[in-house]
Design a protein around this motif. Sequence first.
Motif, PDB file in Angstrom:
ATOM      1  N   TYR A 131       1.014  -1.112  -0.168  1.00 17.24           N
ATOM      2  CA  TYR A 131       0.079  -0.159   0.080  1.00 17.24           C
ATOM      3  C   TYR A 131       0.870   1.262  -0.040  1.00 17.24           C
ATOM      4  N   ASP A 132       0.883   1.850  -1.059  1.00 18.40           N
ATOM      5  CA  ASP A 132       1.769   3.034  -1.358  1.00 18.40           C
ATOM      6  C   ASP A 132       1.075   4.249  -2.159  1.00 18.40           C
ATOM      7  N   MET A 133       0.427   5.164  -1.509  1.00 17.85           N
ATOM      8  CA  MET A 133      -0.553   6.055  -2.169  1.00 17.85           C
ATOM      9  C   MET A 133       0.376   7.086  -3.013  1.00 17.85           C
ATOM     10  N   THR A 134       1.503   7.258  -2.911  1.00 14.52           N
ATOM     11  CA  THR A 134       2.516   8.040  -3.580  1.00 14.52           C
ATOM     12  C   THR A 134       2.847   7.370  -4.892  1.00 14.52           C
ATOM     13  N   THR A 135       3.001   6.068  -4.773  1.00 17.50           N
ATOM     14  CA  THR A 135       3.127   5.421  -6.417  1.00 17.50           C
ATOM     15  C   THR A 135       1.892   5.668  -7.064  1.00 17.50           C
ATOM     16  N   ALA A 136       0.688   5.527  -6.408  1.00 17.09           N
ATOM     17  CA  ALA A 136      -0.596   5.516  -7.046  1.00 17.09           C
ATOM     18  C   ALA A 136      -0.874   6.861  -7.719  1.00 17.09           C
ATOM     19  N   VAL A 137      -0.509   8.039  -6.889  1.00 14.62           N
ATOM     20  CA  VAL A 137      -0.744   9.437  -7.340  1.00 14.62           C
ATOM     21  C   VAL A 137       0.236   9.503  -8.436  1.00 14.62           C
ATOM     22  N   GLY A 140      -1.367   8.552 -11.531  1.00 15.05           N
ATOM     23  CA  GLY A 140      -2.487   9.479 -11.847  1.00 15.05           C
ATOM     24  C   GLY A 140      -3.913   8.703 -11.117  1.00 15.05           C
ATOM     25  N   PHE A 141      -3.579   7.797 -10.182  1.00 10.83           N
ATOM     26  CA  PHE A 141      -4.756   7.333  -9.672  1.00 10.83           C
ATOM     27  C   PHE A 141      -4.981   7.785  -8.383  1.00 10.83           C
ATOM     28  N   HIS A 142      -6.273   8.049  -7.981  1.00 14.37           N
ATOM     29  CA  HIS A 142      -6.599   8.589  -6.524  1.00 14.37           C
ATOM     30  C   HIS A 142      -7.028   7.536  -5.589  1.00 14.37           C
ATOM     31  N   VAL A 146      -7.741   0.843  -6.837  1.00 14.55           N
ATOM     32  CA  VAL A 146      -7.652   1.087  -8.459  1.00 14.55           C
ATOM     33  C   VAL A 146      -6.425   0.734  -9.085  1.00 14.55           C
ATOM     34  N   TYR A 147      -5.425   1.506  -8.583  1.00 17.47           N
ATOM     35  CA  TYR A 147      -4.080   1.552  -9.001  1.00 17.47           C
ATOM     36  C   TYR A 147      -3.518  -0.149  -8.960  1.00 17.47           C
ATOM     37  N   ASN A 148      -3.806  -0.600  -7.807  1.00 13.64           N
ATOM     38  CA  ASN A 148      -3.463  -2.033  -7.684  1.00 13.64           C
ATOM     39  C   ASN A 148      -4.094  -2.836  -8.469  1.00 13.64           C
TER      40      ASN A 148
END
Length: 182
Positions: A131-137, A140-142, A146-148
């Motif tokens: 779980y890493d929101m930095t990579t998702a953002v 372009g994923f919020h 969804v990114y995963n």
Amino acid sequence: MNNKNTRMIVEAGICIALSTILSFIKLFELPLGGSVTLAARLPLVIFAIRWGFKKGIVAGAIFGLVQIALGGYVIHPVQGFLDYVVSYGFMGLSGIRFSKNFSKTTFIPSVILAYLFSGAANVLSGMIYFYDMTTAVKYGFHSFLVYNLAYNYSFLVLDCAILLLILVLTFDRLKNLYSLQA
């Protein structure tokens, strides 16, 4: 041990070895990550079709252990178990028959099901251990979910399409390969 068990174990070893060799043939890598191979899972699928889904699950799980031994990315034992043993074990589901017919289309639903479950194990692992929101953002994923999903299923869908194409194109000529002869 009778001849049928010996044959099954030898075929499992050959299919695991062939899948291992094919896993090193990467056709391309995707922008989010993950790479598409030259149908590395096809020998596992053939084994599951020939010997049934239960034995196929065991062969897939062993292949997952081989992948770990050859340098799989493991940060936690449970993550390694989900990403390799469970994920590849699910490829055995491709041996489920949804029809009494034995034709080039008989196993398409079960192969798709196997890929869906295999990806689900990877997504679960990703949600727990990566779980890493930095990579998702960054991509372009919020939403990390969804990114995963995009990360894992983007290469699995392409891998599945290549595998199914090869399966359908070769089935009629190699029908004896796909069916277990007594």
